[in-house]
Design a protein around this motif. Structure first.
Motif, mmCIF file in Angstrom:
data_model
loop_
_atom_site.group_PDB
_atom_site.id
_atom_site.type_symbol
_atom_site.label_atom_id
_atom_site.label_comp_id
_atom_site.label_asym_id
_atom_site.label_seq_id
_atom_site.Cartn_x
_atom_site.Cartn_y
_atom_site.Cartn_z
ATOM 1 N N PHE A 3 0.426 -1.273 -0.199
ATOM 2 C CA PHE A 3 -0.488 -0.028 -0.247
ATOM 3 C C PHE A 3 1.031 1.415 -0.057
ATOM 4 C CE2 PHE A 3 -2.555 2.834 2.336
ATOM 5 C CZ PHE A 3 -3.830 3.454 1.599
ATOM 6 N N ALA A 4 2.218 1.770 0.754
ATOM 7 C CA ALA A 4 2.702 2.841 0.906
ATOM 8 C C ALA A 4 3.632 3.159 0.115
ATOM 9 C CB ALA A 4 3.226 2.433 2.171
ATOM 10 N N SER A 5 3.954 1.839 -0.830
ATOM 11 C CA SER A 5 4.443 1.952 -2.395
ATOM 12 C C SER A 5 4.139 2.469 -3.227
ATOM 13 C CB SER A 5 4.969 0.368 -2.737
ATOM 14 O OG SER A 5 3.987 -0.344 -3.458
ATOM 15 N N LYS A 6 2.051 2.682 -3.396
ATOM 16 C CA LYS A 6 1.756 3.380 -4.187
ATOM 17 C C LYS A 6 1.073 4.316 -3.971
ATOM 18 C CE LYS A 6 2.063 -0.410 -6.912
ATOM 19 N NZ LYS A 6 2.522 -0.634 -7.563
ATOM 20 N N LEU A 7 1.715 5.092 -2.499
ATOM 21 C CA LEU A 7 1.367 6.047 -1.742
ATOM 22 C C LEU A 7 1.825 7.372 -2.677
ATOM 23 C CD1 LEU A 7 0.217 5.373 1.636
ATOM 24 C CD2 LEU A 7 -1.700 6.740 -0.299
ATOM 25 N N THR A 8 1.738 8.971 -2.720
ATOM 26 C CA THR A 8 2.312 9.778 -3.138
ATOM 27 C C THR A 8 1.653 10.941 -1.707
ATOM 28 O OG1 THR A 8 0.683 10.609 -4.951
ATOM 29 C CG2 THR A 8 2.792 9.230 -5.421
ATOM 30 N N ARG A 9 2.583 11.578 -1.288
ATOM 31 C CA ARG A 9 2.625 12.407 -0.773
ATOM 32 C C ARG A 9 2.267 14.233 -1.542
ATOM 33 N NH1 ARG A 9 4.765 16.810 1.946
ATOM 34 N NH2 ARG A 9 4.102 17.001 4.162
ATOM 35 N N GLN A 10 1.222 14.654 -1.402
ATOM 36 C CA GLN A 10 1.092 16.195 -2.479
ATOM 37 C C GLN A 10 0.830 17.344 -1.051
ATOM 38 O OE1 GLN A 10 -0.785 15.833 -5.489
ATOM 39 N NE2 GLN A 10 -0.237 17.800 -6.868
ATOM 40 N N GLU A 11 0.997 18.431 -1.120
ATOM 41 C CA GLU A 11 1.080 19.312 -0.443
ATOM 42 C C GLU A 11 0.184 20.801 -1.828
ATOM 43 O OE1 GLU A 11 3.673 21.740 1.461
ATOM 44 O OE2 GLU A 11 4.984 19.667 2.191
ATOM 45 N N PHE A 12 -1.332 21.222 -0.698
ATOM 46 C CA PHE A 12 -1.582 22.344 -1.856
ATOM 47 C C PHE A 12 -1.594 23.352 -1.062
ATOM 48 C CE2 PHE A 12 -2.613 18.695 -3.073
ATOM 49 C CZ PHE A 12 -3.134 18.407 -4.706
ATOM 50 N N PRO A 13 -1.451 24.833 -1.080
ATOM 51 C CA PRO A 13 -1.890 25.792 -0.586
ATOM 52 C C PRO A 13 -2.916 26.291 -0.359
ATOM 53 C CG PRO A 13 0.346 26.232 -2.505
ATOM 54 C CD PRO A 13 -0.646 24.915 -2.805
ATOM 55 N N LYS A 14 -3.687 27.158 -0.241
ATOM 56 C CA LYS A 14 -4.355 27.601 0.845
ATOM 57 C C LYS A 14 -5.136 28.267 -0.133
ATOM 58 C CE LYS A 14 -6.976 31.217 3.278
ATOM 59 N NZ LYS A 14 -6.762 32.196 4.826
ATOM 60 N N LYS A 15 -6.560 27.742 -0.896
ATOM 61 C CA LYS A 15 -7.018 28.518 -1.835
ATOM 62 C C LYS A 15 -7.164 27.634 -3.420
ATOM 63 C CE LYS A 15 -8.251 32.557 0.323
ATOM 64 N NZ LYS A 15 -8.555 34.216 -0.147
ATOM 65 N N SER A 16 -6.242 26.776 -3.152
ATOM 66 C CA SER A 16 -5.879 25.836 -4.636
ATOM 67 C C SER A 16 -6.935 25.191 -4.663
ATOM 68 C CB SER A 16 -4.697 25.698 -4.532
ATOM 69 O OG SER A 16 -4.106 24.655 -3.381
ATOM 70 N N LYS A 17 -6.766 24.602 -6.043
ATOM 71 C CA LYS A 17 -7.975 23.551 -6.419
ATOM 72 C C LYS A 17 -7.108 22.526 -6.692
ATOM 73 C CE LYS A 17 -11.154 26.628 -8.147
ATOM 74 N NZ LYS A 17 -11.215 27.980 -7.208
ATOM 75 N N ILE A 18 -7.634 21.214 -6.411
ATOM 76 C CA ILE A 18 -7.766 19.724 -6.127
ATOM 77 C C ILE A 18 -8.433 19.545 -7.255
ATOM 78 C CG2 ILE A 18 -7.422 17.468 -4.970
ATOM 79 C CD1 ILE A 18 -7.860 19.690 -2.250
ATOM 80 N N LEU A 19 -9.182 19.418 -7.486
ATOM 81 C CA LEU A 19 -9.842 19.351 -9.125
ATOM 82 C C LEU A 19 -10.816 20.310 -9.362
ATOM 83 C CD1 LEU A 19 -10.440 15.816 -10.837
ATOM 84 C CD2 LEU A 19 -12.527 16.110 -8.747
ATOM 85 N N ASN A 20 -10.831 20.427 -10.454
ATOM 86 C CA ASN A 20 -12.010 21.359 -11.370
ATOM 87 C C ASN A 20 -12.782 20.643 -12.322
ATOM 88 O OD1 ASN A 20 -11.959 24.566 -11.954
ATOM 89 N ND2 ASN A 20 -10.406 24.645 -12.140
ATOM 90 N N VAL A 21 -14.042 21.325 -11.947
ATOM 91 C CA VAL A 21 -14.998 20.600 -12.825
ATOM 92 C C VAL A 21 -14.477 20.243 -14.435
ATOM 93 C CG1 VAL A 21 -16.997 21.600 -14.011
ATOM 94 C CG2 VAL A 21 -16.469 22.130 -11.795
ATOM 95 N N GLY A 22 -15.060 19.301 -15.096
ATOM 96 C CA GLY A 22 -13.468 18.540 -16.161
ATOM 97 C C GLY A 22 -13.527 17.846 -15.909
ATOM 98 N N GLN A 23 -12.607 17.674 -15.126
ATOM 99 C CA GLN A 23 -11.280 16.788 -14.953
ATOM 100 C C GLN A 23 -11.904 15.837 -13.979
ATOM 101 O OE1 GLN A 23 -9.115 19.489 -11.992
ATOM 102 N NE2 GLN A 23 -7.633 19.596 -14.096
ATOM 103 N N THR A 24 -11.009 14.388 -14.643
ATOM 104 C CA THR A 24 -11.960 13.205 -13.987
ATOM 105 C C THR A 24 -10.705 13.233 -12.586
ATOM 106 O OG1 THR A 24 -12.131 12.172 -16.158
ATOM 107 C CG2 THR A 24 -12.269 10.934 -14.056
ATOM 108 N N GLU A 25 -11.366 12.925 -11.534
ATOM 109 C CA GLU A 25 -10.873 12.470 -10.733
ATOM 110 C C GLU A 25 -9.710 11.142 -10.790
ATOM 111 O OE1 GLU A 25 -8.917 12.748 -7.673
ATOM 112 O OE2 GLU A 25 -10.742 13.446 -6.141
ATOM 113 N N ASN A 26 -8.765 11.397 -10.516
ATOM 114 C CA ASN A 26 -7.576 9.902 -10.010
ATOM 115 C C ASN A 26 -7.223 9.440 -9.106
ATOM 116 O OD1 ASN A 26 -6.625 7.596 -12.040
ATOM 117 N ND2 ASN A 26 -4.856 9.168 -11.724
ATOM 118 N N HIS A 27 -7.981 10.125 -8.021
ATOM 119 C CA HIS A 27 -7.231 9.615 -6.700
ATOM 120 C C HIS A 27 -8.530 10.030 -5.931
ATOM 121 C CE1 HIS A 27 -3.457 12.004 -8.729
ATOM 122 N NE2 HIS A 27 -2.941 10.914 -8.507
ATOM 123 N N LEU A 28 -7.579 8.608 -4.842
ATOM 124 C CA LEU A 28 -8.983 8.967 -3.368
ATOM 125 C C LEU A 28 -6.976 8.977 -2.681
ATOM 126 C CD1 LEU A 28 -10.585 7.423 -1.387
ATOM 127 C CD2 LEU A 28 -9.526 5.744 -1.999
#
Length: 188
Positions: free
Chosen positions: A22-47
């Motif tokens: 499980f851990a070998s598949k995880l990636t860490r990602q940081e998002f600043p305040k007010k940033s879009k993680i996913l926008n309308v029209g994009q396909t969600e590829n992450h849990l």
């Protein structure tokens, strides 16, 4: 990643070998305040698992956005309908505070399901958590007053609610910011 390991150890008593897969598949990602993680029209590829931060789900509208969910640290987050169907999202997922996510792609989740004994249990737990949040939200909108919905949110995470702009909270409970202001004055 230590927080996720602790969570899975407590919840599922995950074995070291399953954790390594499980851990070998995880990636860490940081998002600043007010940033879009996913926008309308994009396909969600992450849990994702929120290590730190607050995430908002909303439908953008011309006059004002419609906030329909929040997710807090220690919980799963995903535009789950888009994730499951691999179809474009109809809403935005936004970090409203600095946010750290541990992310697993759709493809990697399928691999975890196949290669680990506990993968399906982890996937089921994430989907159950996301479903219960959605169900509770719908029932709240149908059965409770705006004041009760506000008090529930405040009771759920009082230390974090102060970090959410009032206009987002008002939208979430289905009222105007002015009506929320009146509720806050009445209950204080």
């Amino acid at each position: 990643m230590e927080e996720i390991y602790k969570y899975y150890k407590e919840q599922f008593n995950i074995s070291e070998s399953d954790w390594e897969i499980f851990a070998s598949k995880l990636t860490r990602q940081e998002f600043p305040k007010k940033s879009k993680i996913l926008n309308v029209g994009q396909t969600e590829n992450h849990l994702s698992f929120i290590e730190q931060g607050i995430v908002r789900f909303y439908i953008p509208k011309e006059d004002s956005d419609l906030t329909f969910s929040f997710a807090f640290s220690g919980s799963f987050v995903s535009a789950y309908d888009s994730f499951l169907t691999q179809a474009p999202s109809h809403y935005v997922v936004e970090a409203i505070t600095p946010t750290v996510l541990w992310r697993l792609t759709y493809e990697d989740l399928q691999t975890v399901y196949q290669q680990s004994e506990i993968g399906n249990l982890i996937g089921r737990k994430a989907s159950e958590e996301l479903f219960l949040k959605k169900s509770q939200r719908e029932l709240s909108l149908l059965n409770e007053s705006a004041e009760k919905r506000y008090l529930n949110l405040f009771t759920e995470r009082p230390e974090l609610i102060r970090q959410i702009p009032l206009k987002f909270i008002a939208s979430y409970i289905g009222i105007t910011p002015q009506a929320l202001s009146r509720i806050r004055k009445r209950i204080s």
